[in-house]
Write a protein that holds these residues in place. Structure first.
Motif, PDB file in Angstrom:
ATOM      1  N   VAL A 183     -60.800  22.419  13.954  1.00  0.00           N
ATOM      2  CA  VAL A 183     -59.392  22.686  13.642  1.00  0.00           C
ATOM      3  C   VAL A 183     -58.991  24.038  14.218  1.00  0.00           C
ATOM      4  N   ALA A 184     -57.832  24.081  14.865  1.00  0.00           N
ATOM      5  CA  ALA A 184     -57.272  25.346  15.330  1.00  0.00           C
ATOM      6  C   ALA A 184     -55.921  25.548  14.655  1.00  0.00           C
ATOM      7  N   PHE A 185     -55.727  26.733  14.092  1.00  0.00           N
ATOM      8  CA  PHE A 185     -54.467  27.053  13.417  1.00  0.00           C
ATOM      9  C   PHE A 185     -53.825  28.232  14.140  1.00  0.00           C
ATOM     10  N   LEU A 186     -52.649  27.991  14.695  1.00  0.00           N
ATOM     11  CA  LEU A 186     -51.989  29.029  15.489  1.00  0.00           C
ATOM     12  C   LEU A 186     -51.249  30.040  14.635  1.00  0.00           C
ATOM     13  N   GLY A 187     -50.667  29.601  13.522  1.00  0.00           N
ATOM     14  CA  GLY A 187     -49.780  30.494  12.769  1.00  0.00           C
ATOM     15  C   GLY A 187     -48.474  30.672  13.517  1.00  0.00           C
ATOM     16  N   ASP A 188     -47.792  31.787  13.304  1.00  0.00           N
ATOM     17  CA  ASP A 188     -46.542  32.058  14.026  1.00  0.00           C
ATOM     18  C   ASP A 188     -46.883  32.796  15.308  1.00  0.00           C
ATOM     19  N   SER A 189     -46.412  32.288  16.439  1.00  0.00           N
ATOM     20  CA  SER A 189     -46.747  32.932  17.710  1.00  0.00           C
ATOM     21  C   SER A 189     -45.883  32.379  18.829  1.00  0.00           C
ATOM     22  N   THR A 190     -45.745  33.175  19.879  1.00  0.00           N
ATOM     23  CA  THR A 190     -45.223  32.635  21.127  1.00  0.00           C
ATOM     24  C   THR A 190     -46.317  31.751  21.736  1.00  0.00           C
ATOM     25  N   ALA A 191     -45.972  31.076  22.823  1.00  0.00           N
ATOM     26  CA  ALA A 191     -46.930  30.184  23.472  1.00  0.00           C
ATOM     27  C   ALA A 191     -48.129  30.932  24.055  1.00  0.00           C
ATOM     28  N   GLU A 192     -48.023  32.261  24.185  1.00  0.00           N
ATOM     29  CA  GLU A 192     -49.197  33.037  24.641  1.00  0.00           C
ATOM     30  C   GLU A 192     -50.371  32.825  23.685  1.00  0.00           C
ATOM     31  N   GLY A 193     -50.065  32.585  22.423  1.00  0.00           N
ATOM     32  CA  GLY A 193     -51.123  32.337  21.436  1.00  0.00           C
ATOM     33  C   GLY A 193     -51.950  31.109  21.787  1.00  0.00           C
ATOM     34  N   LEU A 194     -51.347  30.155  22.477  1.00  0.00           N
ATOM     35  CA  LEU A 194     -52.106  28.999  22.983  1.00  0.00           C
ATOM     36  C   LEU A 194     -52.816  29.381  24.280  1.00  0.00           C
ATOM     37  N   ASP A 195     -52.052  29.956  25.213  1.00  0.00           N
ATOM     38  CA  ASP A 195     -52.593  30.219  26.552  1.00  0.00           C
ATOM     39  C   ASP A 195     -53.752  31.218  26.540  1.00  0.00           C
ATOM     40  N   GLN A 196     -53.650  32.229  25.669  1.00  0.00           N
ATOM     41  CA  GLN A 196     -54.698  33.255  25.638  1.00  0.00           C
ATOM     42  C   GLN A 196     -55.967  32.770  24.919  1.00  0.00           C
ATOM     43  N   ASN A 197     -55.866  31.661  24.221  1.00  0.00           N
ATOM     44  CA  ASN A 197     -57.006  31.131  23.467  1.00  0.00           C
ATOM     45  C   ASN A 197     -57.211  29.659  23.844  1.00  0.00           C
ATOM     46  N   PRO A 198     -57.823  29.401  25.016  1.00  0.00           N
ATOM     47  CA  PRO A 198     -57.930  28.009  25.492  1.00  0.00           C
ATOM     48  C   PRO A 198     -58.538  27.051  24.470  1.00  0.00           C
ATOM     49  N   VAL A 199     -59.313  27.575  23.520  1.00  0.00           N
ATOM     50  CA  VAL A 199     -59.905  26.690  22.510  1.00  0.00           C
ATOM     51  C   VAL A 199     -58.818  25.999  21.687  1.00  0.00           C
ATOM     52  N   MET A 200     -57.628  26.591  21.641  1.00  0.00           N
ATOM     53  CA  MET A 200     -56.506  25.942  20.943  1.00  0.00           C
ATOM     54  C   MET A 200     -56.226  24.560  21.535  1.00  0.00           C
ATOM     55  N   TYR A 201     -56.421  24.436  22.838  1.00  0.00           N
ATOM     56  CA  TYR A 201     -56.162  23.158  23.511  1.00  0.00           C
ATOM     57  C   TYR A 201     -57.332  22.182  23.361  1.00  0.00           C
ATOM     58  N   GLU A 202     -58.495  22.689  22.919  1.00  0.00           N
ATOM     59  CA  GLU A 202     -59.700  21.874  22.857  1.00  0.00           C
ATOM     60  C   GLU A 202     -60.025  21.369  21.462  1.00  0.00           C
ATOM     61  N   ALA A 203     -59.557  22.081  20.434  1.00  0.00           N
ATOM     62  CA  ALA A 203     -59.921  21.714  19.064  1.00  0.00           C
ATOM     63  C   ALA A 203     -59.495  20.276  18.768  1.00  0.00           C
ATOM     64  N   GLU A 204     -60.280  19.595  17.925  1.00  0.00           N
ATOM     65  CA  GLU A 204     -59.924  18.210  17.581  1.00  0.00           C
ATOM     66  C   GLU A 204     -58.514  18.155  17.013  1.00  0.00           C
ATOM     67  N   VAL A 205     -58.239  19.052  16.066  1.00  0.00           N
ATOM     68  CA  VAL A 205     -56.913  19.095  15.456  1.00  0.00           C
ATOM     69  C   VAL A 205     -56.302  20.466  15.739  1.00  0.00           C
ATOM     70  N   LEU A 206     -55.113  20.454  16.309  1.00  0.00           N
ATOM     71  CA  LEU A 206     -54.368  21.696  16.512  1.00  0.00           C
ATOM     72  C   LEU A 206     -53.170  21.697  15.569  1.00  0.00           C
ATOM     73  N   ILE A 207     -53.048  22.780  14.808  1.00  0.00           N
ATOM     74  CA  ILE A 207     -51.837  22.969  14.008  1.00  0.00           C
ATOM     75  C   ILE A 207     -51.057  24.085  14.682  1.00  0.00           C
ATOM     76  N   THR A 208     -49.954  23.717  15.327  1.00  0.00           N
ATOM     77  CA  THR A 208     -49.190  24.714  16.067  1.00  0.00           C
ATOM     78  C   THR A 208     -47.809  24.889  15.454  1.00  0.00           C
ATOM     79  N   GLU A 209     -47.246  26.028  15.683  1.00  0.00           N
ATOM     80  CA  GLU A 209     -45.863  26.198  15.280  1.00  0.00           C
ATOM     81  C   GLU A 209     -44.956  25.602  16.348  1.00  0.00           C
ATOM     82  N   LEU A 210     -43.797  25.143  15.920  1.00  0.00           N
ATOM     83  CA  LEU A 210     -42.757  24.690  16.842  1.00  0.00           C
ATOM     84  C   LEU A 210     -41.459  24.963  16.093  1.00  0.00           C
ATOM     85  N   THR A 211     -40.953  26.181  16.269  1.00  0.00           N
ATOM     86  CA  THR A 211     -39.829  26.593  15.426  1.00  0.00           C
ATOM     87  C   THR A 211     -38.502  26.043  15.935  1.00  0.00           C
TER      88      THR A 211
END
Ligand SMILES: [Zn+2]
Ligand SMILES: [Zn+2]
Length: 279
Positions: A183-211
């Motif tokens: 599981v990857a949990f982004l919290g509140d962030s710009t998309a850099e939070g995904l790009d700077q942490n490639p594991v965000m794209y790999e985790a089985e479950v991603l919980i991302t913000e989409l405000t």
């Protein structure tokens, strides 16, 4: 059971993801099988049995329920919980708890554990949580939950059971640790939070913000607020390797149907059916 707050639930393999998240209102998640939760913007009554909470940042809609949660566990004679949070927030949160404790005339026993990018917490033999940098308007962190497995090293895989046992008894380390990001949990962030942490794209479950989803929002303004727009997801749609992508923290200016309609228009296949709008 006391129902005091909204909770949505989704099962993915052996994990139950429960929670609610709308910008400015409140954000809270938990995965009971992993005995952990993310953010404490609210605290549904039956979440109190979960003892480990990872806080992304201290905006009120992500932390307001902390004193209530700690107090409930004390009243119910549960162990003091572990609260992991950005290091810079620990002193302020400690002062907040002391002030509430005085007003309430009740103790608030808990461990406040400072976290920084790269930090690692061993929750059990099987579970490790790491903190990653995210990009918001105040200090913030994302979290990755890893499942640890021990696997025979490739060079020993052709050996028989007794041979492996002999090697092990002789002091050879025959197994190596592998980690699977569950599981990857982004919290509140710009998309850099995904790009700077490639594991965000790999985790089985991603919980991302989409405000934000509506067209015509200025991208630079949304970035400045430390959030994401549907355009950010679209621009990265080929990067997601996740089995499930949960998009949450939608602005309260939208009705649920408005979000669903807009996403269906822009991403008709919903990232190959993996995108789940948490509304
Ligand atoms: Zn928020
Ligand atoms: Zn925030």
């Amino acid at each position: 059971m006391v129902q005091n707050l909204p909770v949505k639930s989704h099962t993915h393999k052996d994990l139950t993801i429960e929670g609610y998240s709308r910008a400015v209102v409140q954000t809270y998640w938990r995965i009971p099988e992993l005995k952990l939760g993310f953010d404490l913007g609210g605290q549904p009554w039956d979440f109190m049995g979960t003892p480990n909470w990872f806080v992304s940042h201290t905006h009120l809609d992500h932390i307001a329920a902390l004193p209530v949660y700690v107090a409930r566990r004390r009243m119910m004679k549960m162990e003091p919980p572990n609260i992991y949070l950005p290091a810079s927030a620990v002193e302020g949160v400690d002062r907040l708890l002391k002030a509430v404790s005085r007003l309430d005339r009740g103790r608030l026993p808990c461990q406040l554990i400072p976290m920084a990018p790269g930090g690692e917490i061993e929750l059990s033999r099987e579970l490790v949580v790491t903190a990653v940098p995210t990009f918001h308007t105040i200090p913030s962190l994302g979290y990755i939950v890893w499942e640890r497995r021990r696997k025979l090293k490739p060079e020993y895989q052709h050996l028989s059971g007794p041979e492996i046992r002999d090697l092990r008894l002789g002091g050879t380390e025959v197994a190596a640790e592998t980690r699977v990001p569950r599981v990857a949990f982004l919290g509140d962030s710009t998309a850099e939070g995904l790009d700077q942490n490639p594991v965000m794209y790999e985790a089985e479950v991603l919980i991302t913000e989409l405000t934000f989803v509506a067209p015509g929002h200025r991208r630079d303004k949304i970035r400045k607020m430390g959030h994401m727009h549907l355009d950010d997801i679209v621009a990265r749609q080929d990067k997601f390797r996740n089995q499930l992508i949960i998009a949450a923290h939608l602005s309260t200016r939208y009705h649920a149907r408005q979000v669903e309609r807009q996403v269906a228009k822009i991403l008709p296949d919903g990232l190959q059916g993996r995108l789940l709008l948490w509304l």
